[in-house]
Design a protein around this motif. Structure first.
Motif, PDB file in Angstrom:
ATOM      1  N   LEU A 103      13.237 -66.215  22.412  1.00 38.22           N
ATOM      2  CA  LEU A 103      14.099 -67.310  22.839  1.00 38.22           C
ATOM      3  C   LEU A 103      14.728 -67.027  24.200  1.00 38.22           C
ATOM      4  CD1 LEU A 103      16.025 -68.112  19.520  1.00 38.22           C
ATOM      5  CD2 LEU A 103      13.798 -68.949  20.286  1.00 38.22           C
ATOM      6  N   HIS A 104      14.452 -65.854  24.761  1.00 38.04           N
ATOM      7  CA  HIS A 104      15.175 -65.431  25.958  1.00 38.04           C
ATOM      8  C   HIS A 104      14.295 -64.934  27.104  1.00 38.04           C
ATOM      9  CE1 HIS A 104      19.180 -65.515  23.999  1.00 38.04           C
ATOM     10  NE2 HIS A 104      18.521 -65.126  22.911  1.00 38.04           N
ATOM     11  N   LEU A 105      13.177 -64.299  26.815  1.00 37.04           N
ATOM     12  CA  LEU A 105      12.487 -63.517  27.840  1.00 37.04           C
ATOM     13  C   LEU A 105      11.384 -64.296  28.552  1.00 37.04           C
ATOM     14  CD1 LEU A 105      12.236 -60.045  26.056  1.00 37.04           C
ATOM     15  CD2 LEU A 105      13.991 -60.893  27.622  1.00 37.04           C
ATOM     16  N   LYS A 106      10.937 -63.709  29.662  1.00 37.78           N
ATOM     17  CA  LYS A 106       9.902 -64.319  30.481  1.00 37.78           C
ATOM     18  C   LYS A 106       8.610 -64.497  29.686  1.00 37.78           C
ATOM     19  CE  LYS A 106      11.587 -62.366  34.855  1.00 37.78           C
ATOM     20  NZ  LYS A 106      11.302 -61.401  35.943  1.00 37.78           N
ATOM     21  N   SER A 107       7.947 -65.594  29.970  1.00 39.87           N
ATOM     22  CA  SER A 107       6.646 -65.905  29.399  1.00 39.87           C
ATOM     23  C   SER A 107       6.710 -66.259  27.916  1.00 39.87           C
ATOM     24  CB  SER A 107       5.669 -64.736  29.604  1.00 39.87           C
ATOM     25  OG  SER A 107       4.371 -65.062  29.223  1.00 39.87           O
ATOM     26  N   ALA A 108       7.914 -66.265  27.331  1.00 42.87           N
ATOM     27  CA  ALA A 108       8.026 -66.516  25.897  1.00 42.87           C
ATOM     28  C   ALA A 108       8.133 -68.004  25.596  1.00 42.87           C
ATOM     29  CB  ALA A 108       9.235 -65.780  25.327  1.00 42.87           C
ATOM     30  N   TRP A 109       7.755 -68.363  24.382  1.00 37.18           N
ATOM     31  CA  TRP A 109       7.859 -69.731  23.882  1.00 37.18           C
ATOM     32  C   TRP A 109       8.127 -69.663  22.386  1.00 37.18           C
ATOM     33  CZ3 TRP A 109       4.201 -69.991  20.174  1.00 37.18           C
ATOM     34  CH2 TRP A 109       3.074 -69.157  20.327  1.00 37.18           C
ATOM     35  N   ALA A 110       8.641 -70.746  21.828  1.00 33.94           N
ATOM     36  CA  ALA A 110       8.975 -70.753  20.404  1.00 33.94           C
ATOM     37  C   ALA A 110       9.051 -72.181  19.890  1.00 33.94           C
ATOM     38  CB  ALA A 110      10.309 -70.045  20.173  1.00 33.94           C
ATOM     39  N   PHE A 111       8.550 -72.386  18.665  1.00 30.81           N
ATOM     40  CA  PHE A 111       8.653 -73.662  17.974  1.00 30.81           C
ATOM     41  C   PHE A 111       9.175 -73.414  16.563  1.00 30.81           C
ATOM     42  CE2 PHE A 111       5.317 -74.207  21.137  1.00 30.81           C
ATOM     43  CZ  PHE A 111       5.733 -75.368  21.775  1.00 30.81           C
ATOM     44  N   LEU A 112       9.953 -74.372  16.062  1.00 33.92           N
ATOM     45  CA  LEU A 112      10.590 -74.240  14.765  1.00 33.92           C
ATOM     46  C   LEU A 112      10.070 -75.279  13.781  1.00 33.92           C
ATOM     47  CD1 LEU A 112      14.329 -73.801  15.808  1.00 33.92           C
ATOM     48  CD2 LEU A 112      12.579 -72.032  15.530  1.00 33.92           C
ATOM     49  N   LEU A 113       9.973 -74.873  12.527  1.00 35.95           N
ATOM     50  CA  LEU A 113       9.707 -75.783  11.425  1.00 35.95           C
ATOM     51  C   LEU A 113      11.058 -76.155  10.820  1.00 35.95           C
ATOM     52  CD1 LEU A 113       7.370 -77.020   9.643  1.00 35.95           C
ATOM     53  CD2 LEU A 113       7.744 -75.060   8.117  1.00 35.95           C
ATOM     54  N   VAL A 114      11.349 -77.460  10.783  1.00 37.74           N
ATOM     55  CA  VAL A 114      12.695 -77.916  10.428  1.00 37.74           C
ATOM     56  C   VAL A 114      12.618 -78.889   9.257  1.00 37.74           C
ATOM     57  CG1 VAL A 114      14.750 -79.114  11.264  1.00 37.74           C
ATOM     58  CG2 VAL A 114      13.465 -77.626  12.800  1.00 37.74           C
ATOM     59  N   ASP A 115      13.451 -78.649   8.251  1.00 38.57           N
ATOM     60  CA  ASP A 115      13.616 -79.554   7.126  1.00 38.57           C
ATOM     61  C   ASP A 115      14.935 -80.299   7.334  1.00 38.57           C
ATOM     62  OD1 ASP A 115      13.848 -80.852   4.700  1.00 38.57           O
ATOM     63  OD2 ASP A 115      13.279 -79.113   3.499  1.00 38.57           O
ATOM     64  N   THR A 116      14.864 -81.612   7.419  1.00 38.96           N
ATOM     65  CA  THR A 116      16.057 -82.424   7.675  1.00 38.96           C
ATOM     66  C   THR A 116      16.445 -83.189   6.426  1.00 38.96           C
ATOM     67  OG1 THR A 116      15.399 -82.673   9.990  1.00 38.96           O
ATOM     68  CG2 THR A 116      17.083 -84.174   9.155  1.00 38.96           C
ATOM     69  N   ASN A 117      17.694 -83.041   6.003  1.00 37.80           N
ATOM     70  CA  ASN A 117      18.208 -83.727   4.825  1.00 37.80           C
ATOM     71  C   ASN A 117      19.594 -84.258   5.145  1.00 37.80           C
ATOM     72  OD1 ASN A 117      18.473 -84.709   2.243  1.00 37.80           O
ATOM     73  ND2 ASN A 117      19.033 -82.728   1.352  1.00 37.80           N
ATOM     74  N   ASP A 118      19.784 -85.563   4.981  1.00 35.39           N
ATOM     75  CA  ASP A 118      21.074 -86.201   5.295  1.00 35.39           C
ATOM     76  C   ASP A 118      21.502 -85.872   6.727  1.00 35.39           C
ATOM     77  OD1 ASP A 118      21.256 -87.287   2.738  1.00 35.39           O
ATOM     78  OD2 ASP A 118      22.267 -85.509   1.957  1.00 35.39           O
ATOM     79  N   ASN A 119      20.529 -85.931   7.639  1.00 39.50           N
ATOM     80  CA  ASN A 119      20.750 -85.706   9.062  1.00 39.50           C
ATOM     81  C   ASN A 119      21.193 -84.288   9.382  1.00 39.50           C
ATOM     82  OD1 ASN A 119      20.112 -88.396   9.831  1.00 39.50           O
ATOM     83  ND2 ASN A 119      22.177 -89.038   9.195  1.00 39.50           N
ATOM     84  N   GLU A 120      21.024 -83.369   8.442  1.00 37.33           N
ATOM     85  CA  GLU A 120      21.324 -81.969   8.695  1.00 37.33           C
ATOM     86  C   GLU A 120      20.023 -81.173   8.751  1.00 37.33           C
ATOM     87  OE1 GLU A 120      24.115 -80.256   6.059  1.00 37.33           O
ATOM     88  OE2 GLU A 120      25.710 -81.689   6.502  1.00 37.33           O
ATOM     89  N   GLU A 121      19.888 -80.369   9.800  1.00 45.47           N
ATOM     90  CA  GLU A 121      18.685 -79.568   9.990  1.00 45.47           C
ATOM     91  C   GLU A 121      18.797 -78.231   9.263  1.00 45.47           C
ATOM     92  OE1 GLU A 121      16.630 -80.633  14.284  1.00 45.47           O
ATOM     93  OE2 GLU A 121      17.697 -78.752  14.018  1.00 45.47           O
ATOM     94  N   LYS A 122      17.698 -77.831   8.661  1.00 42.80           N
ATOM     95  CA  LYS A 122      17.558 -76.490   8.131  1.00 42.80           C
ATOM     96  C   LYS A 122      16.267 -75.913   8.681  1.00 42.80           C
ATOM     97  CE  LYS A 122      16.926 -73.799   3.891  1.00 42.80           C
ATOM     98  NZ  LYS A 122      16.726 -73.850   2.422  1.00 42.80           N
ATOM     99  N   VAL A 123      16.380 -74.859   9.473  1.00 47.91           N
ATOM    100  CA  VAL A 123      15.191 -74.220  10.034  1.00 47.91           C
ATOM    101  C   VAL A 123      14.561 -73.369   8.942  1.00 47.91           C
ATOM    102  CG1 VAL A 123      14.291 -72.690  11.808  1.00 47.91           C
ATOM    103  CG2 VAL A 123      16.186 -74.236  12.339  1.00 47.91           C
ATOM    104  N   VAL A 124      13.295 -73.633   8.643  1.00 46.43           N
ATOM    105  CA  VAL A 124      12.632 -72.973   7.522  1.00 46.43           C
ATOM    106  C   VAL A 124      11.411 -72.166   7.951  1.00 46.43           C
ATOM    107  CG1 VAL A 124      13.480 -74.667   5.875  1.00 46.43           C
ATOM    108  CG2 VAL A 124      11.282 -75.058   7.003  1.00 46.43           C
ATOM    109  N   GLY A 125      11.118 -72.149   9.239  1.00 46.59           N
ATOM    110  CA  GLY A 125      10.001 -71.368   9.732  1.00 46.59           C
ATOM    111  C   GLY A 125       9.962 -71.403  11.240  1.00 46.59           C
ATOM    112  N   TYR A 126       9.163 -70.516  11.802  1.00 51.31           N
ATOM    113  CA  TYR A 126       9.023 -70.510  13.259  1.00 51.31           C
ATOM    114  C   TYR A 126       7.681 -69.905  13.641  1.00 51.31           C
ATOM    115  CZ  TYR A 126      10.440 -65.550  12.925  1.00 51.31           C
ATOM    116  OH  TYR A 126      10.519 -64.224  12.597  1.00 51.31           O
ATOM    117  N   ILE A 127       7.256 -70.249  14.835  1.00 48.88           N
ATOM    118  CA  ILE A 127       6.167 -69.548  15.495  1.00 48.88           C
ATOM    119  C   ILE A 127       6.645 -69.237  16.896  1.00 48.88           C
ATOM    120  CG2 ILE A 127       4.966 -71.664  16.260  1.00 48.88           C
ATOM    121  CD1 ILE A 127       2.326 -70.078  15.668  1.00 48.88           C
TER     122      ILE A 127
END
Length: 239
Positions: free
Chosen positions: A49-73
């Motif tokens: 989430l911070h360094l050069k050349s890095a990238w990140a995507f999150l798997l998000v479960d949304t319930n009642d407009n609240e996000e819960k991050v449940v996975g990442y790549i």
């Protein structure tokens, strides 16, 4: 509960720390193995989430407009640039914080010591890995969301992103104890390559494009508003 994939930001750091801890013991929770629960994330999640050349995507479960991050790549497009940036900017404050526990290990558990030793002397990618492909990745999905196709869609997101950057492959290292993950990667087309260290496998994007369950558009870099990243994901039949 709609499930979506979106790009990560630095504000998601706590979420990736949590998921990394809950999956870092060969795919299961490592909560009981650590006095210092952020150590797995310091190595294998948060720096992306911070360094050069890095990238990140999150798997998000949304319930009642609240996000819960449940996975990442997460990953780095240029592994050598990432390693250099980590050595110069990421590891020094961590070494200052944790080195003392190597001298006085009573406060640290054995798994903590293993991670601290890695922070002191990080593993660098083998030349064979770089010869295969410059990018590498890590992926983790919470157990309750495994086996539902979301891991495969996270891989597809990374393939599309890296293909849009002009890359033709990606590699990863895995815990050899995690036979479930090994079978998952094999089904997706990851395989050992010439000179690969143990438990390192790679994927050629041309092989991914041949899979009937996903034909990624890898001719361009996806934009943040693409449907792939922000629309509801329909779970496939498996993985």
């Amino acid at each position: 509960m709609p499930i979506t994939i979106r790009p990560a930001t630095k504000a998601d750091e706590d979420a990736v720390f949590r998921i990394c801890l809950l999956t870092s013991n060969a795919g299961t929770s490592a909560v009981d193995l650590h006095t210092f629960p952020k150590l797995p994330g310091y190595l294998y999640a948060a720096p992306y989430l911070h360094l050069k050349s890095a990238w990140a995507f999150l798997l998000v479960d949304t319930n009642d407009n609240e996000e819960k991050v449940v996975g990442y790549i997460v990953g780095a497009s240029d592994t050598r640039a990432f390693e250099k940036d980590a050595e110069e900017n990421w590891y020094p404050p961590l070494r200052e914080q944790y080195e003392k526990y190597l001298q006085e290990p009573a406060d640290a558990k054995p798994t903590d010591i293993t991670y601290i030793n890695t922070i002191m002397k990080p593993h660098l990618a083998a030349d064979a890995n770089i010869d295969f492909a410059s990018p590498h990745l890590h992926i983790n999905v919470l157990p309750g969301y495994q086996g539902k196709g979301y891991g495969r869609q996270l891989i597809g997101t990374a393939v599309q992103y890296l293909g849009g950057e002009g890359f033709k492959g990606v590699w990863l290292g895995m815990d050899p104890r995690n036979t479930k993950a090994a079978a998952f990667y094999q089904r997706l087309g990851f395989k050992p390559f010439e000179g690969a260290p143990e438990a390192v496998v790679g994927l050629r994007f041309e092989d991914w494009g041949k899979k009937k369950y996903w034909v990624a558009d890898i001719a361009r870099k996806p934009a943040a508003h693409d449907v792939l990243f922000q629309s509801t994901l329909e779970p496939p039949d498996s993985f």
